[in-house]
Design an enzyme around this catalytic site. Structure first.
Site, mmCIF file in Angstrom:
data_model
loop_
_atom_site.group_PDB
_atom_site.id
_atom_site.type_symbol
_atom_site.label_atom_id
_atom_site.label_comp_id
_atom_site.label_asym_id
_atom_site.label_seq_id
_atom_site.Cartn_x
_atom_site.Cartn_y
_atom_site.Cartn_z
ATOM 1 N N SER A 1 -9.918 1.966 2.143
ATOM 2 C CA SER A 1 -8.771 2.534 2.023
ATOM 3 C C SER A 1 -8.339 1.448 1.013
ATOM 4 C CB SER A 1 -8.654 3.909 2.162
ATOM 5 O OG SER A 1 -7.050 3.352 3.483
ATOM 6 N N LYS B 1 1.027 -1.167 -0.241
ATOM 7 C CA LYS B 1 -0.143 -0.474 -0.264
ATOM 8 C C LYS B 1 0.832 1.262 -0.069
ATOM 9 C CE LYS B 1 -4.007 2.007 2.601
ATOM 10 N NZ LYS B 1 -5.094 2.075 3.144
ATOM 11 N N SER C 1 -10.811 0.508 6.481
ATOM 12 C CA SER C 1 -9.465 -0.054 5.483
ATOM 13 C C SER C 1 -9.037 -0.991 5.475
ATOM 14 C CB SER C 1 -8.848 1.148 5.175
ATOM 15 O OG SER C 1 -9.614 2.729 5.376
#
Lengths: 494, 95
Positions: free
Chosen positions: A160, A79, A184
Site C-alpha cells: 500500500s 505516507k 506494504s
C-alpha cells in the site's frame, strides 16, 4: 559531484556537514521535484513550508555549532496514514476527507525532532488495503518505472505504500515513511528498486498512525539503500507509553553496527517459498542471492516452514477482522465526512456515510471481518486463524534453531500494469505471499533491490530475521546490496 | 460455509454499510470466493494449539492513574462534521 536530488539521507548529511550545500538548498531542490512530478499522482498534499522551516532550523543549528539530529536537513515524504498536526490526513479514503489532525503521530514527531522536514503527504491504498495503490480514493499512483519495450504502459508502484515508493524511486524525495501490515513496505520497495525495512512489531509506535490491523501494523523507512534505512529507522523507533504494544527497549545504533561480513551467520532457504509459477528470473535471482551471501561468508542451510501456505488465508481472516473493528470509528460523527440523507436517523446516517465514504476493497474487508467475527463463525474462522498464526510463528522459531536469517524473494513478480489485476481480489492478495508470514510473526525484514528482469523492471530480495535482531537483517541486506551493485534508475518521463 | 444474499445483507447491516440490491448480488460471489479460499485453514490440525495473542512477548503495562491531558474540547470537536454548543451533534435519536 552528484546533483542534490540524487542524494539519499547519508549523502545529504555529509553534504550539509561539509558545507557543500545548505539544508535550505536541499529543501528547495526537492520541493521543486515534488511540484514537477504531479503526473505521478504520488503526493496528495504538498507541504513546502514545513520542509523549508525544518531546513532553516538545521542551517541555524549548524551555524551555531550545535550537534545535528540524525535526519537534520532531510526533507521526507510522509505516507498519508500518519496523522500530521494541521495537515490534512486521509489514509487515501473519502471518509476522512477534510480531516485535519490536531496532533502529531509519534513516528512523524520523532522524525521531525531528529531534524527531518516534510515535503508532503503521500498517496496510498485506501486504509493501506491493497498491493498496487489502486484502491486510493484519490487516483492511482503511477510508478516512475516503465517497461523497456518502448511502450508507455502505466505500471503499479506496488502498495500500500505506493506514493512512498514512487517518490523515492523517482528521486522526488530522498526518503519516505511507509507502513507494513502484510508487505506494504517491502513489496512496493521491490517493485520500484528501492530499499524498504519493516522492523520488529513494536519498535515503532502506532500512536497517531491510522489503524488497519493493529496486531500487524508497523511503520518503517523506504529509502535509497540499507544505510539510509538504518539511519531513518533509528530516528523513527523508540518506546512510546501511548502505544500499549510499544516495546520498552533502547533503540540500537544500527547504522554504527553495519557490517557486511557475514562470517559465522547461517542463512536459511525456506523450501516452501518455491511456489508454483514463480518466474524463472525470480528463481535465478534468488539463487544469485544465495551465492552473494555465501561470498559474504555466510553458511547456507535449507529450512522448512511447513505452514507457509496457510499464512495468506490466515492473514485474510485476521487483518479484515481487526480492520472491521478499527474502522467502526468512521461514523460521520466525530471526524471526516457525513452523509445524512433527508429525514434519516442516526443508524441510516452511519450506513449512508460508510456507504459513500469507503471504497469497494475497504467495504469488502470490513464485511469479511464482520462475518468471521460474527456469532457462530468466530471459532471456525477467527480463532482457527489465530491458532494457525501460532503455528506459523512456531515454524520460524524452529527454523531459528538451524539458521540466523532467511533469504527469499520479496514478491512473486515484477511490477504489473495498472488495471491488470484490480478485477480479481484474490490474485492481488497473492502478491504478499512472501511477506505475510513474517508479518504474522512480527519479525523484522528488509527488501533490497537486486536486479532487473527481462522487461527492465526491478526485482527485490527479502531477508527476514529473528525478533529484535534488526542488525543482522541490515547487515545481510548490506552484503546483498554491495554485491548486487543495483544502480538502475527510472528514466525521467514525467 | 458459503453466504447467500440474505446473509450478505445481514453482514452489511452489522457493518453499518448501506448496500443496494445490485451491490448485494455482486457481493455474494465476491465474498464466497474469498471465504472459500480461507476455508482451507480448517484442514490444519490445531488441537493443543493456543491462539496467538501477542507476536512479541510483551506485558501490558500499568500506568499511574493520573490525568495526562484534558481541557482540549475545541480540539476534540475541531473535525466534527457538525458540532453544537460544545458537543458532537447527531440527528434526533429519540422521537
Amino acid at each position: 559531484m552528484a546533483e542534490i536530488f540524487e542524494l539519499g539521507i547519508s549523502g545529504i548529511r555529509s553534504g550539509i556537514a561539509s558545507g557543500d550545500f545548505s539544508a535550505k538548498e536541499v529543501a528547495e531542490t526537492f520541493i521543486a521535484r515534488v511540484s514537477a512530478a504531479k503526473s505521478l499522482n504520488a503526493v496528495l498534499v504538498e507541504t513546502p513550508d514545513h520542509a523549508l522551516a525544518a531546513a532553516e532550523a538545521t542551517d541555524k543549528a549548524k551555524a551555531a555549532g550545535e550537534t545535528l539530529g540524525k535526519m537534520a536537513g532531510v526533507p521526507i515524504g510522509m505516507k498519508d496514514l500518519f496523522c500530521t498536526e494541521g495537515v490534512a490526513t486521509t489514509a487515501g479514503s473519502l471518509i476522512l476527507e477534510g480531516f485535519t489532525p490536531q496532533y502529531e503521530s509519534t513516528v512523524s514527531s520523532n522524525l521531525f525532532k531528529a531534524g527531518a522536514g516534510m515535503l508532503g503527504k503521500l498517496n496510498m491504498d485506501q486504509f493501506a488495503m491493497g498491493s498496487s495503490n489502486e484502491t486510493s480514493a484519490f487516483g492511482n499512483v503511477i510508478s516512475p518505472w516503465r517497461r523497456n519495450d518502448g511502450g508507455n504502459t502505466d505500471l503499479a508502484p506496488g502498495g500500500s505504500s505506493g506514493g512512498s515508493a514512487a517518490v523515492v524511486a523517482g528521486r522526488i524525495a530522498p526518503a519516505a515513511t511507509g507502513t507494513d501490515t502484510g508487505g506494504s513496505i517491502r513489496q512496493p520497495a521491490a517493485f520500484v528498486g528501492i530499499t524498504g525495512f519493516k522492523p520488529t512489531y513494536g519498535r515503532c509506535s502506532r500512536w497517531g498512525t491510522i489503524a488497519f490491523a493493529s496486531s500487524l501494523d508497523q511503520a518503517g523507512p523506504m529509502a535509497h539503500d540499507v544505510r539510509d534505512c538504518a539511519i531513518m529507522l533509528e530516528a523513527m523507533s523508540g518506546f512510546d507509553p501511548k502505544d500499549s504494544t510499544s516495546l520498552d527497549l533502547p533503540v540500537p545504533e544500527w547504522e554504527a553496527g553495519l557490517k557486511s561480513d557475514l562470517a559465522g551467520k547461517r542463512i536459511g532457504i525456506p523450501k516452501e517459498y518455491r511456489v508454483d509459477n514463480m518466474p524463472p528470473e525470480i528463481e535465478a535471482l534468488w539463487q544469485q542471492g544465495i551465492e552473494w551471501l555465501k561470498d559474504a561468508g555466510a553458511k547456507i542451510v535449507e529450512v522448512s516452514l511447513p505452514h507457509t501456505k496457510y499464512a495468506l488465508p490466515a492473514y485474510y481472516i485476521i487483518a479484515p477482522a481487526e480492520a472491521s473493528s478499527n474502522l467502526a470509528r468512521y461514523d460521520g460523527v466525530r471526524y471526516g465526512m457525513r452523509d445524512l440523507p433527508d429525514g434519516a436517523g442516526l443508524q441510516d446516517m452511519y450506513a449512508a456515510t460508510r456507504e459513500s465514504g469507503f471504497g469497494p476493497e475497504v467495504k469488502r474487508r470490513i464485511m469479511i471481518g464482520t462475518y468471521v467475527l460474527s456469532a457462530g463463525y468466530y471459532d471456525a474462522y477467527y480463532t482457527q486463524a489465530q491458532k494457525v498464526r501460532t503455528l506459523i510463528s512456531q515454524d520460524f522459531d524452529k527454523a531459528w534453531e538451524s539458521c540466523d536469517l532467511l533469504l527469499t524473494p520479496t514478491a512473486p513478480s515484477a511490477a504489473f500494469g495498472l488495471g491488470e489485476k484490480s478485477d480479481d481480489p484474490l490474485a492481488m492478495y497473492l502478491n504478499d505471499v512472501f511477506t505475510v508470514p513474517s508479518s504474522l510473526a512480527g519479525l523484522p525484514a528488509i527488501s533490497v533491490p537486486a536486479g532487473l528482469d527481462g522487461q527492465g523492471l526491478p526485482l527485490g530480495l527479502q531477508v527476514i530475521g529473528k525478533a529484535l535482531d534488526e542488525q543482522s537483517v541490515f547487515n545481510a541486506g548490506l552484503a546483498l546490496e554491495e554485491r548486487a551493485g543495483f544502480v538502475a534508475k527510472p528514466e525521467q518521463w514525467w | 460455509m458459503s453466504v447467500d444474499k440474505e446473509t450478505v445483507k445481514k453482514i452489511a447491516s452489522l457493518s453499518r454499510i448501506a448496500v443496494t440490491e445490485a451491490e448485494a448480488d455482486a457481493l455474494v460471489p465476491e465474498l464466497n470466493n474469498i471465504l472459500g479460499w480461507v476455508e482451507q485453514l480448517s484442514e490444519v490440525d490445531c488441537s493443543n494449539v493456543e491462539p496467538m495473542t501477542a507476536v512479541i512477548p510483551n506485558k501490558l503495562r500499568l500506568r499511574d492513574d493520573v490525568v495526562t491531558d484534558g481541557n482540549v474540547r475545541d480540539k476534540v470537536l475541531a473535525n466534527a462534521p457538525v458540532a453544537d454548543h460544545g458537543f458532537f451533534a447527531v440527528p434526533k435519536v429519540i422521537e
